[in-house]
Design a protein around this motif. Structure first.
Motif, PDB file in Angstrom:
ATOM      1  N   ARG A  41       0.830  -1.204   0.000  1.00 36.96           N
ATOM      2  CA  ARG A  41       0.000   0.000   0.000  1.00 36.96           C
ATOM      3  C   ARG A  41       0.866   1.256   0.000  1.00 36.96           C
ATOM      4  N   ARG A  42       0.507   2.181  -0.866  1.00 35.40           N
ATOM      5  CA  ARG A  42       1.107   3.519  -0.847  1.00 35.40           C
ATOM      6  C   ARG A  42       0.238   4.478  -0.032  1.00 35.40           C
ATOM      7  N   ARG A  43      -1.082   4.255  -0.071  1.00 35.19           N
ATOM      8  CA  ARG A  43      -2.044   5.076   0.656  1.00 35.19           C
ATOM      9  C   ARG A  43      -2.933   4.180   1.503  1.00 35.19           C
ATOM     10  N   ALA A  44      -3.546   4.771   2.528  1.00 29.86           N
ATOM     11  CA  ALA A  44      -4.363   3.992   3.455  1.00 29.86           C
ATOM     12  C   ALA A  44      -5.563   3.351   2.778  1.00 29.86           C
ATOM     13  N   ARG A 274       9.005   9.405  18.197  1.00 31.00           N
ATOM     14  CA  ARG A 274       9.951   8.743  19.109  1.00 31.00           C
ATOM     15  C   ARG A 274      10.745   7.672  18.371  1.00 31.00           C
ATOM     16  N   LEU A 275      10.128   6.945  17.460  1.00 34.75           N
ATOM     17  CA  LEU A 275      10.850   5.948  16.675  1.00 34.75           C
ATOM     18  C   LEU A 275      11.954   6.608  15.852  1.00 34.75           C
ATOM     19  N   LEU A 276      11.654   7.776  15.313  1.00 39.46           N
ATOM     20  CA  LEU A 276      12.670   8.508  14.556  1.00 39.46           C
ATOM     21  C   LEU A 276      13.808   8.952  15.460  1.00 39.46           C
ATOM     22  N   GLU A 277      13.472   9.401  16.663  1.00 38.61           N
ATOM     23  CA  GLU A 277      14.510   9.803  17.616  1.00 38.61           C
ATOM     24  C   GLU A 277      15.397   8.614  17.995  1.00 38.61           C
ATOM     25  N   LEU A 278      14.802   7.422  18.034  1.00 35.44           N
ATOM     26  CA  LEU A 278      15.559   6.213  18.353  1.00 35.44           C
ATOM     27  C   LEU A 278      16.339   5.688  17.141  1.00 35.44           C
ATOM     28  N   ARG A 279      16.160   6.326  15.999  1.00 37.74           N
ATOM     29  CA  ARG A 279      16.896   6.006  14.775  1.00 37.74           C
ATOM     30  C   ARG A 279      16.540   4.635  14.219  1.00 37.74           C
ATOM     31  N   VAL A 280      15.247   4.327  14.252  1.00 36.06           N
ATOM     32  CA  VAL A 280      14.793   3.098  13.615  1.00 36.06           C
ATOM     33  C   VAL A 280      15.084   3.203  12.119  1.00 36.06           C
ATOM     34  N   ASP A 281      15.426   2.099  11.499  1.00 40.61           N
ATOM     35  CA  ASP A 281      15.859   2.124  10.094  1.00 40.61           C
ATOM     36  C   ASP A 281      14.709   2.086   9.102  1.00 40.61           C
ATOM     37  N   GLN A 282      13.569   1.576   9.551  1.00 38.17           N
ATOM     38  CA  GLN A 282      12.431   1.438   8.665  1.00 38.17           C
ATOM     39  C   GLN A 282      11.159   1.420   9.507  1.00 38.17           C
ATOM     40  N   ILE A 283      10.099   2.024   8.970  1.00 36.04           N
ATOM     41  CA  ILE A 283       8.787   1.975   9.608  1.00 36.04           C
ATOM     42  C   ILE A 283       7.807   1.356   8.632  1.00 36.04           C
ATOM     43  N   THR A 284       7.137   0.321   9.073  1.00 38.33           N
ATOM     44  CA  THR A 284       6.104  -0.325   8.266  1.00 38.33           C
ATOM     45  C   THR A 284       4.807   0.462   8.422  1.00 38.33           C
ATOM     46  N   THR A 285       4.202   0.841   7.306  1.00 38.88           N
ATOM     47  CA  THR A 285       2.992   1.639   7.373  1.00 38.88           C
ATOM     48  C   THR A 285       2.059   1.357   6.205  1.00 38.88           C
ATOM     49  N   ASP A 286       0.752   1.427   6.479  1.00 37.95           N
ATOM     50  CA  ASP A 286      -0.254   1.317   5.433  1.00 37.95           C
ATOM     51  C   ASP A 286      -0.483   2.644   4.730  1.00 37.95           C
TER      52      ASP A 286
END
Length: 333
Positions: A41-44, A274-286
């Motif tokens: 998915r690119r969009r919800a 907060r995930l960005l602040e923790l420097r996560v490498d990838q976020i899974t999103t719909d």
């Protein structure tokens, strides 16, 4: 949904140039976090697993995820559930349905209406990718939704043949380390991922607070995994207890994917920040498109800590930026 037109070619290289508006990543404080297109998915409001979105993502250089379930002929259907009733025009358990039947079915949209896009099998991904210009850094995650007990020699053989033409653009993931090992060992060049949150492991870590043991067990179970897939609630629970799971896996030379953001709403904006602040490498999103539209660098703390009712600063900021209102937030894979 029609097949998207290729992006314009770069005059110097002759390769397609990247669309600067494509929702591929978020840059935050010097660190780039990829946005993975969950179920293609690119969009919800996109239906999952459509050929057109998979092709679009691979052309653009996205991280795209699809799920795999074994069908009656021992190959793999690109679907999430063990039955096809909810997602397609067909009915029945996938394990009992032959490839010929699955190929005749159409995917449904989020309102249960036929999309005109057919159900894909693993080998169809090769057909989709053949003849298009795949961006060098495009990555298609194959998330195997079963375990090693579901595999036999025929299924492994079909998997290996199916991924061989584009192995370097695939990464296999699964919640069962034994299945990861068996499938990737048969497929030279494929990249390796592992999700250690299954079978109650995430809940056990949160209850016990033994996050160091969780990391040790994950690395030991799948020593070749380059990407570790973690539930966002686990990452954030550890963080509230003073433990940086992302950094712990980085110290073991693993990258981290946090899953899953389904809707971009105030609660998830806080989580994503907060995930960005923790420097996560990838976020899974719909909804990569809405998430990429947010300028997290300009999101100040006063706005971020506002109440989540309709009058809060954060709600107004999210609505102004994305045009979205309240809705579901996160889910498991």
């Amino acid at each position: 949904m029609s097949d998207p037109a290729p992006p314009p070619a770069d005059r110097a290289s002759g390769r397609p140039s990247k669309d600067p508006s494509a929702p591929l990543s978020i840059d935050f404080r010097g660190h780039r976090t990829m946005l993975k297109w969950h179920r293609g998915r690119r969009r919800a409001d996109d239906p999952p697993f459509t050929a057109s979105r998979i092709v679009e993502g691979m052309r653009l250089g996205a991280s795209v995820e699809v799920d795999l379930v074994i069908h009656a002929d021992r190959g793999f259907a690109v679907l999430h559930d063990r039955r096809i009733d909810r997602a397609t025009t067909g009915s029945g358990a996938i394990a009992a349905l032959p490839a010929s039947y699955l190929r005749g079915q159409t995917l449904l949209d989020n309102r249960g209406r036929p999309t005109g896009e057919r159900v894909l099998l693993l080998e169809d991904l090769t057909d989709l990718l053949t003849g298009i210009e795949i961006a060098p850094d495009a990555l298609l995650q194959l998330d195997f939704k079963e375990d090693a007990a579901a595999l036999d020699d025929r299924a492994v053989e079909i998997f290996a043949a199916g991924v061989a033409p584009f192995a370097s653009h695939y990464i296999l993931s699964c919640g069962d380390a034994a299945a990861v090992e068996r499938l990737t060992s048969a497929a030279p060049g494929i990249r390796v991922g592992y999700d250690p949150c299954h079978r109650g492991a995430a809940d056990a870590a949160i209850r016990s607070g033994d996050y160091a043991g969780f990391v040790d067990r994950a690395v030991s179970a799948s020593p070749d995994a380059e990407m570790i897939y973690l539930e966002n609630r686990l990452i954030l629970a550890a963080d509230r207890n003073g433990v940086d799971l992302v950094d712990a896996f980085h110290a073991r030379d693993r990258r981290v994917d946090g899953y899953t953001v389904t809707r971009v709403v105030p609660d998830t904006v806080r989580e994503v920040r907060r995930l960005l602040e923790l420097r996560v490498d990838q976020i899974t999103t719909d909804d990569p498109e809405s998430l990429a539209a947010l300028d997290f660098e300009r999101l100040d703390d006063d706005t971020l800590t506002g109440r989540t009712d309709s009058g809060s600063r954060l709600v107004r900021w999210v609505r102004r930026t994305t045009g979205l209102g309240p809705g579901p937030t996160t889910t498991r894979a």
